[in-house]
Design a protein around this motif. Structure first.
Motif, PDB file in Angstrom:
ATOM      1  N   PHE A  85       0.825  -1.218   0.000  1.00 25.41           N
ATOM      2  CA  PHE A  85       0.000   0.000   0.000  1.00 25.41           C
ATOM      3  C   PHE A  85       0.857   1.265   0.000  1.00 25.41           C
ATOM      4  N   SER A  86       2.117   1.142  -0.302  1.00 23.15           N
ATOM      5  CA  SER A  86       3.041   2.258  -0.212  1.00 23.15           C
ATOM      6  C   SER A  86       2.535   3.490  -0.965  1.00 23.15           C
ATOM      7  N   GLY A  87       2.532   4.624  -0.264  1.00 23.84           N
ATOM      8  CA  GLY A  87       2.181   5.886  -0.909  1.00 23.84           C
ATOM      9  C   GLY A  87       0.720   6.086  -1.212  1.00 23.84           C
ATOM     10  N   SER A  88      -0.148   5.189  -0.748  1.00 26.30           N
ATOM     11  CA  SER A  88      -1.580   5.314  -1.030  1.00 26.30           C
ATOM     12  C   SER A  88      -2.300   6.108   0.052  1.00 26.30           C
ATOM     13  N   THR A  89      -3.461   6.625  -0.305  1.00 25.05           N
ATOM     14  CA  THR A  89      -4.344   7.276   0.649  1.00 25.05           C
ATOM     15  C   THR A  89      -5.477   6.315   0.960  1.00 25.05           C
ATOM     16  N   LEU A  90      -5.635   5.986   2.246  1.00 24.14           N
ATOM     17  CA  LEU A  90      -6.613   4.988   2.673  1.00 24.14           C
ATOM     18  C   LEU A  90      -7.533   5.576   3.721  1.00 24.14           C
ATOM     19  N   CYS A  91      -8.725   5.005   3.840  1.00 22.97           N
ATOM     20  CA  CYS A  91      -9.600   5.337   4.962  1.00 22.97           C
ATOM     21  C   CYS A  91      -9.991   4.034   5.635  1.00 22.97           C
ATOM     22  N   GLN A  92     -10.615   4.136   6.802  1.00 29.79           N
ATOM     23  CA  GLN A  92     -10.887   2.947   7.590  1.00 29.79           C
ATOM     24  C   GLN A  92     -11.811   1.968   6.870  1.00 29.79           C
TER      25      GLN A  92
END
Length: 255
Positions: free
Chosen positions: A146-153
């Protein structure tokens, strides 16, 4: 493999093997039965109306780079026939992808049989409500997943089995994570967890129900360097003998 030569071209690519490349319309549905390991939509640029229909991948064992660098238009779908049942390698599969807001993964899409998922979802933009398949029960290498990604819960809901993982370096490196983040499993057998949360920014609470056991790890360098929750996470780690928690995030003491 049979394919429509007005829509596809087989060429010897940068990967050192024949690759099937899509050359058809960018705004119409397309179908294909894939047996060969191909990078069909590598850096694909598509317009509204493009989607996959009857796109059967059930025999493919390597899905690496398949959608590398793609921007999916609104309405895009992988199709209900898209299956990962035979896949054991998904390296860079969605690297640097921008998903359409109404995108969903079909029922036949799972990471449960994959052993190699290096940078699979790295540098991605996910819709807030998208559930990202993340069953790592067979995974051996999740480097940079998931490197460098924008994630939410919502993206990473659910429990994940990570007992077989040997290499998890940079798995969440430089991620921005919105909302509360629950780390439900450890990486007890991983040999390399270096840079795991390097520069990771948590905009909510990080919840670790039980200690993370990294005592078998051979490399933990920069595990928490630059992470805004470094000290909080460090307090929940079991580390190899001779390694102090501050060595994971303090530049003056980094191993």
């Amino acid at each position: 493999m049979e394919y429509d030569r007005t829509l596809w071209k087989l060429e010897y690519g940068d990967f050192g093997e024949d690759c099937l490349v899509y050359i058809g319309p960018r705004d119409k549905p397309v179908s294909l039965y894939c047996e060969k390991n191909v990078r069909v939509f590598f850096r694909g640029k598509f317009e509204e109306g493009f989607s996959l229909v009857d796109f059967d991948t059930s025999k493919m064992v390597d899905l690496s780079y398949m959608f590398f660098g793609c921007k999916f238009p609104e309405g895009f779908s992988l199709s209900s026939s898209f299956s990962t049942e035979s896949a054991h390698t998904m390296d860079h599969m969605f690297y640097m992808c921008k998903f359409n807001k109404d995108f969903t993964f079909p029922e036949g899409f799972s990471t449960s049989n994959a052993r190699h998922l290096r940078y699979m979802y790295a540098h991605c933009e996910f819709p807030e409500e998208l559930k990202v398949p993340c069953d790592l029960s067979s995974a051996l290498d999740t480097s940079g997943m998931f490197s460098g990604s924008t994630l939410c819960q919502n993206n990473l809901e659910g429990s994940v089995n990570t007992n077989k993982i040997e290499t998890a370096t940079r798995m969440f490196e430089r991620c921005t994570i919105h909302g509360d983040f629950t780390l439900t499993t450890g990486l007890a057998n991983a040999k390399d967890v270096s840079h795991l949360f390097e520069q990771t920014q948590f905009n909510g609470e990080i919840i670790i129900p039980e200690k993370l056991d990294f005592r078998k790890a051979k490399s933990v360098n920069n595990l928490l360097f630059g992470c805004n929750k470094a000290k909080e996470i460090a307090n929940q780690l079991l580390l190899p003998a001779g390694i102090a928690a501050e060595e994971l995030y303090d530049a003056d003491k980094t191993v």
